[in-house]
Design an enzyme around this catalytic site. Structure first.
Site, PDB file in Angstrom:
ATOM      1  N   CYS A 136       5.323  11.378  -6.411  1.00  0.00           N
ATOM      2  CA  CYS A 136       5.113  10.537  -7.782  1.00  0.00           C
ATOM      3  C   CYS A 136       5.310  11.171  -8.838  1.00  0.00           C
ATOM      4  O   CYS A 136       6.710  11.650  -9.123  1.00  0.00           O
ATOM      5  CB  CYS A 136       3.754   9.876  -7.621  1.00  0.00           C
ATOM      6  SG  CYS A 136       3.684   8.297  -8.896  1.00  0.00           S
ATOM      7  N   GLU A 146       2.987   6.334  -1.676  1.00  0.00           N
ATOM      8  CA  GLU A 146       1.889   7.123  -2.050  1.00  0.00           C
ATOM      9  C   GLU A 146       0.540   6.242  -1.806  1.00  0.00           C
ATOM     10  O   GLU A 146       0.531   5.107  -2.116  1.00  0.00           O
ATOM     11  CB  GLU A 146       1.898   7.421  -3.347  1.00  0.00           C
ATOM     12  CG  GLU A 146       0.750   8.398  -4.013  1.00  0.00           C
ATOM     13  CD  GLU A 146       0.739   8.579  -5.629  1.00  0.00           C
ATOM     14  OE1 GLU A 146       0.135   9.502  -5.839  1.00  0.00           O
ATOM     15  OE2 GLU A 146       1.346   7.890  -6.201  1.00  0.00           O
ATOM     16  N   LYS A 200       0.018  17.168  -3.583  1.00  0.00           N
ATOM     17  CA  LYS A 200       0.584  16.896  -4.704  1.00  0.00           C
ATOM     18  C   LYS A 200       0.084  17.910  -5.888  1.00  0.00           C
ATOM     19  O   LYS A 200      -1.083  18.109  -6.244  1.00  0.00           O
ATOM     20  CB  LYS A 200       0.101  15.341  -5.255  1.00  0.00           C
ATOM     21  CG  LYS A 200       0.514  15.177  -6.594  1.00  0.00           C
ATOM     22  CD  LYS A 200       0.080  13.478  -6.923  1.00  0.00           C
ATOM     23  CE  LYS A 200       0.641  12.922  -8.165  1.00  0.00           C
ATOM     24  NZ  LYS A 200       0.020  11.612  -8.324  1.00  0.00           N
TER      25      LYS A 200
END
Length: 268
Positions: free
Chosen positions: A147, A46, A113
């Site tokens: 994440c 990331e 995300k």
């Protein structure tokens, strides 16, 4: 189904130094790959070009003309593979944490995300992604996650629409046991291969990262893992006929609950 060769990069990201990160990654690739067709999919952590710095307006790139995106295209063409990693990209008055997937022919797909890390106030600077995404490589269907997405099993529930889950992260060392546990849980509950790619080293806020880059089987067993605290590339070939055989013998997915994700709009 076919096989897919995955290369996952565990990398110590230089804080806010894109050129240094590009140069060091290129040297890693040169040292690791013996030819220019060594993997089908090359995965980066990331925010690989800057580190996870969300609160500065200068740490974001335009939707077009991104230096990080240009670099990804160069690497994809050079190594004849799909290269994937996240970049902070300008959107409206904030930015998105955009997971680019760049193909050797220059085609680009992306996933933004969805789950923003509240403890780090990510939601104050980053817009929430609205769409779940499936990306196909060589007939293999892949669910991209970033994440904190890993903590939310409903978003990642396999509705028999993917074969491989990929999560790229800046997951800190103090919560490393959660990363290890959830990656295995996602593999077992979804009957899917899982690849987790994490950074190492301290970031610009002195938050340590220990790694944990790994490839996990559909039954929760580790196939291959990077060494903690070591900058390295791990490469393995996944055979998706084994996944088919496993699901034929243990078709738990047939008993899964049906559900639908809906967008909730708050009333002003």
């Amino acid at each position: 189904m076919s096989t897919l060769t995955i290369a996952a990069v565990q990398f110590d990201i230089s804080w806010l130094d894109k050129q240094s990160n590009f140069d060091r990654l290129e040297q890693l690739f040169k040292d690791h790959f013996t030819d220019h067709a060594a993997a089908d999919l090359l995965l980066l952590p990331e925010t690989f070009s800057t580190g996870f710095c969300i609160n500065r307006k200068d740490v974001q790139e335009p939707k077009d003309g991104s230096s990080a995106l240009h670099w990804l295209k160069k690497i994809a063409k050079q190594y004849n593979c799909v290269v994937a990693g996240t970049v902070l990209v300008s959107q409206n008055d904030k930015k998105v944490n955009r997971f680019y997937w760049v193909f050797a022919d220059g085609r680009v797909e992306h996933y933004d995300k969805r789950h923003l890390f509240r403890l780090g106030k990510e939601q104050d600077f980053v817009e929430q992604g609205q769409h779940r995404k499936i990306i196909t490589i060589k007939g293999i269907k892949i669910l991209p996650l970033v994440c904190y997405d890993l903590r939310f099993p409903v978003w990642s529930r396999n509705r028999q629409d993917y074969d491989l889950m990929v999560n790229v992260a800046n997951w800190p060392a103090p919560r490393r046991h959660i990363w290890d546990t959830l990656l295995k849980a996602r593999a077992m509950e979804n009957q899917s291969f899982v690849v987790g790619v994490n950074r190492i080293g301290p970031d610009g806020n002195d938050m340590p990262h220990s790694g944990g880059t790994t490839v996990i089987n559909f039954d929760g067993e580790n196939i291959l893992s990077a060494t903690d605290h070591l900058q390295q590339i791990i490469t393995t070939q996944l055979d998706f006929s084994k996944l088919d055989n496993f699901k034929d013998k243990f078709p738990a997915f047939l008993d899964a609950d049906k559900f639908e994700l809906v967008k909730v709009v708050s009333k002003s």
